[in-house]
Write a protein that holds these residues in place. Structure first.
Motif, PDB file in Angstrom:
ATOM      1  N   ASN A  41      64.988  -2.535  20.374  1.00 36.82           N
ATOM      2  CA  ASN A  41      65.595  -3.643  21.129  1.00 36.82           C
ATOM      3  C   ASN A  41      65.518  -4.961  20.367  1.00 36.82           C
ATOM      4  O   ASN A  41      65.773  -6.015  20.928  1.00 36.82           O
ATOM      5  CB  ASN A  41      64.902  -3.804  22.490  1.00 36.82           C
ATOM      6  N   LYS A  43      66.935  -7.148  17.275  1.00 32.72           N
ATOM      7  CA  LYS A  43      68.085  -7.218  16.377  1.00 32.72           C
ATOM      8  C   LYS A  43      67.839  -8.279  15.311  1.00 32.72           C
ATOM      9  O   LYS A  43      67.584  -9.444  15.630  1.00 32.72           O
ATOM     10  CB  LYS A  43      69.337  -7.570  17.177  1.00 32.72           C
ATOM     11  N   ASN A  44      67.901  -7.838  14.041  1.00 31.89           N
ATOM     12  CA  ASN A  44      67.815  -8.771  12.924  1.00 31.89           C
ATOM     13  C   ASN A  44      69.197  -8.944  12.303  1.00 31.89           C
ATOM     14  O   ASN A  44      70.047  -8.050  12.404  1.00 31.89           O
ATOM     15  CB  ASN A  44      66.833  -8.257  11.871  1.00 31.89           C
ATOM     16  N   TYR A  45      69.394 -10.053  11.678  1.00 30.76           N
ATOM     17  CA  TYR A  45      70.712 -10.369  11.122  1.00 30.76           C
ATOM     18  C   TYR A  45      70.602 -10.528   9.611  1.00 30.76           C
ATOM     19  O   TYR A  45      69.536 -10.879   9.083  1.00 30.76           O
ATOM     20  CB  TYR A  45      71.252 -11.663  11.735  1.00 30.76           C
ATOM     21  N   GLN A  51      65.862 -13.880  15.122  1.00 36.91           N
ATOM     22  CA  GLN A  51      65.747 -12.497  15.562  1.00 36.91           C
ATOM     23  C   GLN A  51      66.020 -12.484  17.067  1.00 36.91           C
ATOM     24  O   GLN A  51      65.559 -13.374  17.784  1.00 36.91           O
ATOM     25  CB  GLN A  51      64.323 -12.023  15.283  1.00 36.91           C
ATOM     26  N   SER A  52      66.813 -11.494  17.515  1.00 34.02           N
ATOM     27  CA  SER A  52      67.154 -11.433  18.939  1.00 34.02           C
ATOM     28  C   SER A  52      66.375 -10.325  19.620  1.00 34.02           C
ATOM     29  O   SER A  52      66.215  -9.230  19.065  1.00 34.02           O
ATOM     30  CB  SER A  52      68.651 -11.182  19.120  1.00 34.02           C
ATOM     31  N   TYR A  54      66.200  -7.944  23.029  1.00 31.49           N
ATOM     32  CA  TYR A  54      66.955  -7.410  24.158  1.00 31.49           C
ATOM     33  C   TYR A  54      65.987  -6.702  25.114  1.00 31.49           C
ATOM     34  O   TYR A  54      64.863  -6.360  24.735  1.00 31.49           O
ATOM     35  CB  TYR A  54      68.033  -6.425  23.669  1.00 31.49           C
ATOM     36  N   TYR A  58      69.435  -2.401  21.699  1.00 31.13           N
ATOM     37  CA  TYR A  58      70.629  -3.238  21.783  1.00 31.13           C
ATOM     38  C   TYR A  58      71.921  -2.496  21.497  1.00 31.13           C
ATOM     39  O   TYR A  58      73.001  -3.014  21.747  1.00 31.13           O
ATOM     40  CB  TYR A  58      70.492  -4.456  20.869  1.00 31.13           C
ATOM     41  N   LEU A  59      71.843  -1.302  20.965  1.00 29.97           N
ATOM     42  CA  LEU A  59      73.067  -0.532  20.742  1.00 29.97           C
ATOM     43  C   LEU A  59      73.607   0.038  22.052  1.00 29.97           C
ATOM     44  O   LEU A  59      74.741   0.507  22.121  1.00 29.97           O
ATOM     45  CB  LEU A  59      72.808   0.597  19.743  1.00 29.97           C
ATOM     46  N   HIS A  65      70.689  -9.405  26.349  1.00 22.52           N
ATOM     47  CA  HIS A  65      70.007 -10.311  25.435  1.00 22.52           C
ATOM     48  C   HIS A  65      69.077 -11.202  26.252  1.00 22.52           C
ATOM     49  O   HIS A  65      69.510 -11.809  27.234  1.00 22.52           O
ATOM     50  CB  HIS A  65      71.069 -11.145  24.703  1.00 22.52           C
ATOM     51  N   ASP A  68      65.882 -15.404  21.706  1.00 23.88           N
ATOM     52  CA  ASP A  68      65.842 -15.375  20.243  1.00 23.88           C
ATOM     53  C   ASP A  68      64.528 -15.998  19.781  1.00 23.88           C
ATOM     54  O   ASP A  68      63.979 -16.886  20.441  1.00 23.88           O
ATOM     55  CB  ASP A  68      66.999 -16.185  19.651  1.00 23.88           C
TER      56      ASP A  68
END
Lengths: 351, 340
Positions: A41, A43-45, A51-52, A54, A58-59, A65, A68
């Motif tokens: 859960n 999410k890195n960008y 970093q987010s 969830y 998150y998929l 969300h 962050d």
């Protein structure tokens, strides 16, 4: 076929407005942040600037969300150095939060204000190295309720999985205990903010909470003295200061998630309502144009002409002067209307 | 659309409609009046013979579950509650189709047929394919689209449908005129994708038949009705205001004539109408089948048996008396000869 029998609403006597604040409790346990979904859960960008988190891997389309995490430091921080990992981005992030939430000093040499551990913004007590939690509007709604925020973080010396308990051997709870709707906050260009006091400490402030923005600023000094603030596979452990200097922003975010035991606040939703008092007088709306109202042409609810007419209300329609139906309301059970009674149907529209 | 929970206190479930949201976006959201509806209620459940007495007459009605609010215009209030000044009314007007008048179009099965062009009407009336002339050799069951003469019309009457009251001038005055239930105009709603114009009586002559005479006069001079307006609560529909003329057909007390009215009691007004179809539906059989027949109807059907094939679209016409608020619905089949 549209209705034809209307009753006018008087703006002075039949319409009023109200304002209501609704609050929901938002509890987040540390296992959501670290452990429950094996970071599925998180999410890195590729840009690596935040970093987010969830509430579900998150998929999945079911995931929401929730907030962050990022970090940064002021360019005057002793940790700011061209050799620091992502140094420019960390400085830029600190300044971005600062300029949006606090604004500028007016000085040409030191333009952006720094976060401080008081409500005065006088340059004293600056928090130059900070972690930022930016909550989703889905959770915050209109704002965080003042005096309701609480976060408990582990200040244990060792790094290991939180479930083992090691990071939480020692705990520190930060709460905005002095904030209320009427006092204990400062109004800045980023909205009102309050101070996060260490529970049980002697007026020790280790963070800020910006209520309307839904942003929490945590000073890195909470973890001063922790020897294993962050630990990467195959390498040695880092203190908080070493992490800020050497780890990536997402690595620092991992360390923070690892330390949060629980977090809670009340959100606030401001509901502005317009209430229409639909007054149904005794001598109106006693018949119906419903096709079943008559058998042949005889009214079904009467045996003889002298019987009182009656009709059953299920729907209230609100119209504009062009007879357009703008809003509709339904009663949960039919209401009998006859010439012996009057009704006031109170229809509330929320905005 | 679920039901509302009716197990506790009475609650109101309110929503903005699609138009309401649009007006809010425009900055023109201004509620000025309200109306009440009872669309869920089936008044035939009102049991005047309930063995437990009058307190139980409306038991079934009060237990009717009510749907949640919906945002569509046509799902809100289709039949409103009425504010009438007198409490001693026992009858409200009904609107009925009259197929008895000599110039009246009759239904074939449960439908009125509307021929889109001359080829279709000629073919239907003169068809030798079995059954021959399926809608009558003189087109007794056929409306010719856009025609003001040489066609039948749909006739409707508004009045009291009961044998308890005699159809004379006194009853007409007492039960209809004096309570403002005389429908001098009707609102007719029809699908604008198929119909573009309407014909109405020219208004010069009433329906008339004296109590003591044999002469019956049914007007059949029609003219084109005025322009239409978009219907507020039916997508794609337009509304025409159609003239109602006095219906002075009184029950015969002498002579040998039959009563031509379909209303058993006093009559208020009557009307006649025909329809003009959109140009894109009028193509003769040597041309390609108009797309709308494919989209909204059926093509090349042996509607009447035999070898002749027809394209058709079924639609519904809604009629409301503007004073009585009585309503009626008419099923209409728009038909085109497709080939032999």
């Amino acid at each position: 076929m549209p209705v034809q029998n209307f009753e006018n609403l008087d703006n002075n006597t039949d319409v009023t407005t109200t304002r209501t604040l609704l609050h929901e409790v938002i509890p987040l346990t540390g296992t959501i942040l670290s452990g429950a979904y094996a970071d599925g859960n998180i999410k890195n960008y590729t840009h690596g600037m935040f970093q987010s988190v969830y509430d579900y891997p998150y998929l999945s389309s079911s995931a929401n969300h929730i907030f962050d995490i990022t970090m940064g430091y002021d360019e005057t921080s002793p940790l700011s150095s061209s050799s620091s990992t992502q140094n420019a981005k960390k400085v830029n992030l600190y300044n971005q939060f600062s300029q949006v939430l606090l604004g500028y000093t007016g000085s040409t040499t030191d333009g952006v204000r720094k976060f401080e551990n008081d409500l005065t913004l006088d340059g004293i007590g600056a928090m130059k190295e900070c972690f930022f939690l930016s909550f989703s509007r889905l959770l915050v709604k209109d704002q965080i309720k003042k005096g309701s925020f609480s976060i408990t973080v582990g200040t244990g010396d060792l790094w290991s999985e939180p479930s083992s308990g090691a990071p939480w051997d020692s705990l520190s709870t930060l709460i905005d205990i002095s904030s209320s709707a009427t006092a204990g906050t400062t109004n800045t260009i980023g909205g009102d903010y309050g101070l996060l006091y260490v529970s049980g400490g002697a007026n020790v402030v280790q963070g800020l909470v910006f209520y309307q923005a839904g942003i929490v600023v945590l000073s890195a000094s909470i973890w001063d003295g922790v020897s294993q603030f962050y630990h990467t596979l195959g390498s040695s452990s880092f203190t908080a200061q070493q992490t800020i200097v050497s780890a990536s922003i997402s690595g620092s975010a991992d360390a923070i998630r690892h330390r949060v035991k629980d977090l809670s606040f009340n959100n606030t939703t401001e509901i502005n309502s317009k209430i229409y008092f639909c007054r149904v007088p005794h001598n109106k709306y006693n018949y119906s144009s419903n096709p079943t109202y008559t058998s042949g042409s005889k009214i079904r609810v009467k045996e003889v002409a002298s019987d009182t007419p009656r009709a059953y209300i299920t729907t209230v329609g609100l119209y504009n002067s062009q007879n357009e139906l703008l809003a509709t309301a339904k009663v949960s059970e039919p209401l009998m209307k006859d010439p012996s009674n009057e009704l006031i149907l109170r229809v509330r529209l929320d905005y | 659309m679920a039901f509302l929970d009716n197990s506790g206190d009475i609650i109101l479930d309110a929503v903005l409609t699609d138009v309401g949201r649009r007006r809010m976006a425009d900055g023109n959201f201004n509620i000025t009046k309200f109306a009440l509806g009872d669309d869920e209620i089936n008044y035939s459940q009102y049991d005047l013979d309930h063995p437990s007495g009058s307190a139980y007459y409306d038991l079934e009605i009060l237990q009717t579950p009510v749907f949640q609010s919906v945002t569509a215009q046509n799902s809100a209030i289709n039949y409103g509650l009425l504010s009438l000044s007198r409490n001693n009314l026992l009858y409200l007007p009904s609107i009925l189709v009259n197929q008895v008048f000599e110039p009246a179009c009759q239904m074939s099965g449960n439908l009125f047929y509307l021929a889109v062009n001359g080829e279709t009407s000629d073919r239907v009336m003169a068809s030798t394919s079995a059954p021959a002339s399926p809608l009558g050799s003189n087109g007794e069951m056929l409306l010719k689209a856009g025609q003001e003469t040489n066609t039948k019309f749909i006739y409707m009457e508004s009045g009291i449908d009961t044998t308890d009251e005699i159809a004379d001038a006194t009853s007409r005055s007492n039960l209809i005129t004096s309570v403002n239930m005389l429908d001098t105009s009707f609102t007719v709603s029809i699908d604008s994708r198929f119909v573009s114009s309407m014909m109405q009586l020219d208004g010069g002559q009433p329906f008339s038949a004296n109590e003591n005479g044999d002469k019956v006069t049914i007007p059949q001079t029609v003219i084109k009705a005025g322009s239409s307006n978009p219907a507020r609560n039916l997508t794609n529909y337009i509304e025409f205001s159609i003239r109602g003329v006095n219906d002075l057909l009184f029950t015969p007390t002498a002579g040998t004539r039959a009563d031509p009215s379909v209303l058993k009691g006093p009559r208020g007004t009557g009307m006649a109408m025909n329809f003009g179809v959109r140009a894109d539906l009028r193509a003769i059989s040597s041309n390609a089948t108009p797309l709308k027949f494919t989209q909204f109807g059926k093509t090349a059907q042996t509607v009447f048996g035999g070898s002749d094939t027809y394209d058709y679209i079924d639609t519904t016409v809604y009629i409301r008396g503007n004073s009585s608020t009585a309503t009626a619905q008419i099923p209409l089949r728009i038909i085109r000869f497709a080939g032999a």
